[in-house]
Design a protein around this motif. Structure first.
Motif, PDB file in Angstrom:
ATOM      1  N   ASN A  72      -1.026  62.953 126.575  1.00 48.12           N
ATOM      2  CA  ASN A  72      -1.026  63.141 125.125  1.00 48.12           C
ATOM      3  C   ASN A  72      -2.246  63.932 124.660  1.00 48.12           C
ATOM      4  N   GLN A  73      -3.397  63.690 125.290  1.00 48.54           N
ATOM      5  CA  GLN A  73      -4.593  64.469 124.959  1.00 48.54           C
ATOM      6  C   GLN A  73      -4.400  65.940 125.317  1.00 48.54           C
ATOM      7  N   LEU A  74      -3.797  66.167 126.472  1.00 52.32           N
ATOM      8  CA  LEU A  74      -3.544  67.550 126.896  1.00 52.32           C
ATOM      9  C   LEU A  74      -2.574  68.247 125.939  1.00 52.32           C
ATOM     10  N   LYS A  75      -1.561  67.532 125.499  1.00 49.32           N
ATOM     11  CA  LYS A  75      -0.610  68.106 124.546  1.00 49.32           C
ATOM     12  C   LYS A  75      -1.308  68.485 123.242  1.00 49.32           C
ATOM     13  N   ASP A  76      -2.230  67.642 122.797  1.00 44.96           N
ATOM     14  CA  ASP A  76      -2.975  67.931 121.570  1.00 44.96           C
ATOM     15  C   ASP A  76      -3.833  69.184 121.732  1.00 44.96           C
ATOM     16  N   ILE A  77      -4.468  69.303 122.911  1.00 41.23           N
ATOM     17  CA  ILE A  77      -5.298  70.480 123.179  1.00 41.23           C
ATOM     18  C   ILE A  77      -4.436  71.740 123.195  1.00 41.23           C
ATOM     19  N   TYR A  78      -3.295  71.651 123.856  1.00 40.84           N
ATOM     20  CA  TYR A  78      -2.413  72.824 123.960  1.00 40.84           C
ATOM     21  C   TYR A  78      -1.930  73.290 122.588  1.00 40.84           C
ATOM     22  N   SER A  79      -1.525  72.345 121.760  1.00 39.35           N
ATOM     23  CA  SER A  79      -0.929  72.698 120.470  1.00 39.35           C
ATOM     24  C   SER A  79      -1.960  72.868 119.350  1.00 39.35           C
ATOM     25  N   SER A  80      -3.228  72.664 119.659  1.00 31.56           N
ATOM     26  CA  SER A  80      -4.261  72.762 118.627  1.00 31.56           C
ATOM     27  C   SER A  80      -4.328  74.174 118.061  1.00 31.56           C
ATOM     28  N   LYS A  81      -4.719  74.272 116.828  1.00 31.63           N
ATOM     29  CA  LYS A  81      -4.816  75.566 116.143  1.00 31.63           C
ATOM     30  C   LYS A  81      -6.213  76.164 116.284  1.00 31.63           C
ATOM     31  N   ALA A  82      -6.919  75.703 117.292  1.00 27.19           N
ATOM     32  CA  ALA A  82      -8.268  76.241 117.522  1.00 27.19           C
ATOM     33  C   ALA A  82      -8.201  77.751 117.714  1.00 27.19           C
ATOM     34  N   GLU A  83      -9.269  78.402 117.364  1.00 26.03           N
ATOM     35  CA  GLU A  83      -9.327  79.864 117.467  1.00 26.03           C
ATOM     36  C   GLU A  83      -9.001  80.298 118.894  1.00 26.03           C
ATOM     37  N   VAL A  84      -8.151  81.299 119.008  1.00 26.69           N
ATOM     38  CA  VAL A  84      -7.776  81.812 120.328  1.00 26.69           C
ATOM     39  C   VAL A  84      -9.021  82.308 121.049  1.00 26.69           C
ATOM     40  N   ILE A  85      -9.163  81.888 122.281  1.00 26.48           N
ATOM     41  CA  ILE A  85     -10.332  82.264 123.073  1.00 26.48           C
ATOM     42  C   ILE A  85     -10.119  83.664 123.633  1.00 26.48           C
ATOM     43  N   GLN A  86     -11.043  84.578 123.343  1.00 28.38           N
ATOM     44  CA  GLN A  86     -10.926  85.946 123.828  1.00 28.38           C
ATOM     45  C   GLN A  86     -11.357  86.004 125.285  1.00 28.38           C
ATOM     46  N   LEU A  87     -10.443  86.409 126.146  1.00 27.31           N
ATOM     47  CA  LEU A  87     -10.723  86.454 127.576  1.00 27.31           C
ATOM     48  C   LEU A  87     -11.149  87.857 127.976  1.00 27.31           C
ATOM     49  N   ARG A  88     -12.230  87.953 128.719  1.00 24.95           N
ATOM     50  CA  ARG A  88     -12.738  89.262 129.154  1.00 24.95           C
ATOM     51  C   ARG A  88     -11.976  89.701 130.403  1.00 24.95           C
ATOM     52  N   GLN A  89     -11.239  90.778 130.269  1.00 27.92           N
ATOM     53  CA  GLN A  89     -10.405  91.248 131.366  1.00 27.92           C
ATOM     54  C   GLN A  89     -10.764  92.685 131.721  1.00 27.92           C
ATOM     55  N   LYS A  90     -10.572  93.014 133.003  1.00 24.48           N
ATOM     56  CA  LYS A  90     -10.937  94.340 133.488  1.00 24.48           C
ATOM     57  C   LYS A  90      -9.762  95.028 134.177  1.00 24.48           C
ATOM     58  N   LEU A  91      -9.820  96.344 134.178  1.00 24.43           N
ATOM     59  CA  LEU A  91      -8.931  97.169 134.984  1.00 24.43           C
ATOM     60  C   LEU A  91      -9.741  97.684 136.169  1.00 24.43           C
ATOM     61  N   TRP A  92      -9.309  97.307 137.376  1.00 22.07           N
ATOM     62  CA  TRP A  92      -9.986  97.723 138.599  1.00 22.07           C
ATOM     63  C   TRP A  92      -9.205  98.862 139.244  1.00 22.07           C
ATOM     64  N   LYS A  93      -9.917  99.928 139.622  1.00 16.88           N
ATOM     65  CA  LYS A  93      -9.270 101.096 140.221  1.00 16.88           C
ATOM     66  C   LYS A  93      -9.555 101.111 141.718  1.00 16.88           C
ATOM     67  N   ILE A  94      -8.483 100.967 142.488  1.00 20.13           N
ATOM     68  CA  ILE A  94      -8.602 100.728 143.926  1.00 20.13           C
ATOM     69  C   ILE A  94      -8.123 101.941 144.721  1.00 20.13           C
ATOM     70  N   PRO A  95      -8.997 102.547 145.548  1.00 25.55           N
ATOM     71  CA  PRO A  95      -8.593 103.689 146.370  1.00 25.55           C
ATOM     72  C   PRO A  95      -7.691 103.252 147.521  1.00 25.55           C
ATOM     73  N   VAL A  96      -6.633 104.029 147.756  1.00 28.78           N
ATOM     74  CA  VAL A  96      -5.694 103.728 148.845  1.00 28.78           C
ATOM     75  C   VAL A  96      -5.388 105.017 149.600  1.00 28.78           C
ATOM     76  N   CYS A  97      -5.464 104.941 150.910  1.00 33.56           N
ATOM     77  CA  CYS A  97      -5.021 106.050 151.754  1.00 33.56           C
ATOM     78  C   CYS A  97      -3.596 105.743 152.203  1.00 33.56           C
ATOM     79  N   TYR A  98      -2.663 106.606 151.800  1.00 28.85           N
ATOM     80  CA  TYR A  98      -1.256 106.419 152.144  1.00 28.85           C
ATOM     81  C   TYR A  98      -0.868 107.238 153.372  1.00 28.85           C
ATOM     82  N   ASP A  99      -1.851 107.639 154.172  1.00 28.84           N
ATOM     83  CA  ASP A  99      -1.581 108.393 155.392  1.00 28.84           C
ATOM     84  C   ASP A  99      -0.612 107.608 156.281  1.00 28.84           C
TER      85      ASP A  99
END
Length: 243
Positions: A72-99
């Protein structure tokens, strides 16, 4: 967005939360938001939070006396109207040799799909892949976003040895083997980048929610980058896409 979740005891210290059974970026973001809310809450003593495509396993430090109360506590946390937490995400560029010396299944896929090897490489390297979670092997990234044309069934008989750094396709997924291991995916190339380094404070550079984009390099460039990686002086190109 609130989804209809199911909560169930997993063991005496854990609760499993499950989302609808689809692979979807909106569900991934919802899981990551729920994880962040739990981490920010003060009422729980959490040992670990582990997620997959549609589930979150919450492992507590102590045995759970009253599962209903915790759920029940977890359900309350999930449905809470707390401010959406901004997650820091990155785009990683990976070199690949397709030889062809690395992409040992390129010809097979080319014949099966009736497309050229050049088109396989173009389709594979132009897509931007989302990291859903890390598992199977330490540093193995489960990626969504493979071009449907490239989806290829896993091999009926896995190979006994797949080289570290091998870039592969298995079903509707692509991924990189972070270490030498057996495997049944179709190998299309190789990257000189380490996807898991136990000597780093963060052994795997990427995390769930990040994105990956592969780009083609020559065999000579592969060898040059491999040397830099061996001396621990290579920096993976990246950019913040959500901060």
């Amino acid at each position: 967005m609130n989804h209809k979740l199911t909560y169930k005891p997993y063991n005496e210290k854990s609760i499993l939360v499950e989302w609808p059974k689809v692979i979807d970026e909106a569900i991934l973001n919802d899981i990551l938001q729920f994880k962040a809310k739990i981490e920010a809450s003060e009422g729980f003593k959490i040992m670990s939070l582990t997620h997959a495509y549609q589930s979150l396993l919450i492992h507590f430090k102590k045995e759970i006396d009253d599962f209903d109360a915790i759920i029940n506590q977890l359900k309350d946390i999930y449905s809470s109207k707390a401010e959406v937490i901004q997650l820091r995400q990155k785009l990683w560029k990976i070199p690949v040799c397709y030889d062809s010396s690395f992409g040992i299944d390129l010809e097979f896929i080319s014949k099966e799909k009736n497309i050229s090897i050049e088109e396989i490489i173009e389709r594979h390297s132009k897509a931007i892949y989302k990291v859903y979670f890390i598992g199977f092997l330490p540093g193995f990234l489960y990626l969504g976003g493979l071009d449907d044309m490239l989806a290829t069934a896993r091999k009926a008989t896995p190979r006994q040895q797949i080289d570290k750094g091998s870039v592969a396709i298995g079903g509707n997924q692509t991924g990189v083997y972070p270490s030498d291991s057996p495997g049944g995916w179709n190998i299309i190339g190789k990257t000189p980048i380490n996807f898991f380094n136990v000597n780093k404070s963060e052994p795997c550079f990427a995390k769930a929610g990040d994105c990956i984009q592969f780009y083609q390099i020559s065999k000579e460039e592969f060898n040059d980058i491999n040397t830099l990686v061996a001396h621990d002086v290579y920096l993976i190109e990246s950019e913040v896409i959500n901060a």
